[in-house]
Write a protein that holds these residues in place. Structure first.
Motif, PDB file in Angstrom:
ATOM      1  N   TYR A 181      -9.346   9.941  17.713  1.00 30.61           N
ATOM      2  CA  TYR A 181      -7.658   9.788  17.402  1.00 30.61           C
ATOM      3  C   TYR A 181      -6.441   8.359  16.607  1.00 30.61           C
ATOM      4  N   ASP A 182      -7.349   7.535  17.474  1.00 29.99           N
ATOM      5  CA  ASP A 182      -6.909   6.162  16.776  1.00 29.99           C
ATOM      6  C   ASP A 182      -7.062   6.188  14.811  1.00 29.99           C
ATOM      7  N   GLU A 183      -8.493   6.426  14.657  1.00 27.38           N
ATOM      8  CA  GLU A 183      -8.608   6.061  13.462  1.00 27.38           C
ATOM      9  C   GLU A 183      -8.217   7.478  12.308  1.00 27.38           C
ATOM     10  N   ALA A 184      -8.000   8.207  13.444  1.00 30.49           N
ATOM     11  CA  ALA A 184      -7.499   9.484  12.288  1.00 30.49           C
ATOM     12  C   ALA A 184      -6.046   8.782  11.813  1.00 30.49           C
TER      13      ALA A 184
ATOM     14  N   ILE B 118       0.818  11.471  19.130  1.00 26.00           N
ATOM     15  CA  ILE B 118       1.010  12.012  20.655  1.00 26.00           C
ATOM     16  C   ILE B 118      -0.498  12.220  21.579  1.00 26.00           C
ATOM     17  N   ALA B 119      -1.746  12.310  21.328  1.00 24.99           N
ATOM     18  CA  ALA B 119      -2.950  12.006  22.282  1.00 24.99           C
ATOM     19  C   ALA B 119      -2.575  10.990  22.192  1.00 24.99           C
ATOM     20  N   LEU B 120      -2.408   9.724  21.512  1.00 28.43           N
ATOM     21  CA  LEU B 120      -2.009   8.396  21.605  1.00 28.43           C
ATOM     22  C   LEU B 120      -0.910   7.863  22.789  1.00 28.43           C
ATOM     23  N   LYS B 121      -0.066   8.937  22.758  1.00 26.62           N
ATOM     24  CA  LYS B 121       0.569   8.411  24.235  1.00 26.62           C
ATOM     25  C   LYS B 121       1.511   7.599  22.719  1.00 26.62           C
TER      26      LYS B 121
ATOM     27  N   GLU C 283       1.646  20.637  23.599  1.00 24.00           N
ATOM     28  CA  GLU C 283       2.613  19.518  23.418  1.00 24.00           C
ATOM     29  C   GLU C 283       2.999  19.305  22.288  1.00 24.00           C
ATOM     30  N   VAL C 284       1.867  18.950  21.170  1.00 23.38           N
ATOM     31  CA  VAL C 284       2.728  19.196  19.886  1.00 23.38           C
ATOM     32  C   VAL C 284       4.003  20.372  19.451  1.00 23.38           C
TER      33      VAL C 284
END
Length: 348
Positions: free
Chosen positions: A72-75, A121-124, A153-154
């Motif tokens: 998710y960070d790279e995305a 959202i996944a990375l908060k 959550e999304v």
């Protein structure tokens, strides 16, 4: 074993936020889900975005594969780069490089923003995610992520942000509705103006003006001829009838007078001579009055025709115009690699 978070369980096909801490065997079992989902999503994008620029789709897939792999960070970084206005737009053809470029296809831009928000959202990183969601909703107030594709959550974040922006979105929707109404009114007005222009054009093409010059000499003629030349038909008939009547009366009275004057009064008695004289006087008066009226009407008609003189007379001559082409509609069937299409072709 602890239960996985709801956000991870909601992702279809085994997609989940966070790193996979299960064993190699479990990873192999779950690998079919992401692959099937990626294949289905890729097919849907190919069908929906057939008009998208090829390299736009390539850039989007480079970010989406990171999202599918739970990177998710790279995305988020890739989606941020491809949405950055400072980046150069993507090329119109696929390239072998993976350098970031800016998306230009509206459908892919909305998808990229949604995946970026889901990654954040996944990375908060909720503030950044909600800012991205606000951008999506401002551009498309009716948009809502598919619950079958994105975790709950999304979907919930979209609902929260939509509620926070309710007044702004409603105002924007009303403004768009007003603009659309004004656009339709302007379009209808343009169609009506074009229709009037076509009608005027057809009228101009179907009529020809003929200009006939008038004559002062004709305007000086009696019996309403000058009025008829000027286009005053009613006045012309008035002068014609009255002048003809008075002229004819004067002529008839003179003939009757001559008839009575031709009698030999030497053979007539006194009473007969008096009667002849009386009748001669009556016919003479009638002749004089009738001639005076005729002369007055003639002068009045000539003066009026000269005062109201029209230099030229314009007449309209009708001429045929080509008929409107008939509407011809021909059905068409096109065979394409992924199916077939049916349509019509019309000639106007």
């Amino acid at each position: 074993m602890t239960a996985r978070p709801r956000l991870q369980r909601a992702l279809p096909g085994g997609l989940r936020f966070g790193r996979d801490r299960r064993g190699p065997r479990a990873k192999r079992r779950a690998s079919f889900g992401p692959a099937a989902l990626a294949a289905a999503t890729g097919l849907a994008l190919a069908l929906v975005s057939q008009t998208a620029r090829a390299d736009d789709l390539q850039q989007f897939e480079l970010g989406k594969t990171r999202f599918d792999a739970a990177e998710y960070d790279e995305a988020a970084s890739r989606f941020t780069a491809m949405l950055d206005p400072a980046q150069k737009p993507c090329e119109s053809v696929p390239t072998s490089g993976t350098a970031p470029c800016r998306l230009t296809d509206p459908d892919l831009i909305q998808r990229a923003r949604t995946l970026r928000a889901a990654s954040l959202i996944a990375l908060k990183r909720y503030d950044e995610a909600e800012a991205e969601i606000a951008t999506i909703l401002r551009q498309n107030p009716s948009y809502s992520p598919d619950p079958a594709v994105f975790p709950q959550e999304v979907v919930d974040r979209f609902t929260v942000v939509r509620g926070r922006l309710r007044q702004e979105l409603d105002a924007a929707e009303q403004k768009r509705a007003a603009e659309e109404r004004d656009r339709r009114i302007a379009l209808q007005k343009a169609k009506e103006e074009e229709k009037r222009w076509i009608e005027a054009l057809v009228k101009a093409a179907s009529e020809r003006q003929i200009v006939v010059p008038n004559s002062r000499l004709v305007a000086a003629m009696p019996f309403g001829i000058g009025q008829f030349q000027n286009g005053s038909n009613r006045l012309g008939w008035t002068f014609a009838i009255t002048q003809a009547f008075t002229g004819a009366t004067s002529i008839v009275a003179s003939q009757v007078f001559n008839y009575y004057a031709s009698f030999d009064q030497t053979i007539a008695t006194g009473a007969e001579r008096e009667e002849l004289v009386r009748r001669q006087q009556i016919t003479l008066v009638i002749n004089q009055v009738a001639f005076g009226l005729w002369a007055g009407l003639t002068v009045a008609g000539i003066v009026q025709a000269q005062i109201a003189y029209v230099p030229q007379k314009v007449t309209i001559e009708k001429r045929p115009v080509p008929p409107r082409p008939a509407l011809r509609v021909v059905p068409t069937v096109a065979v394409m690699p992924d199916g077939f299409g049916v349509g019509v072709v019309g000639a106007f």
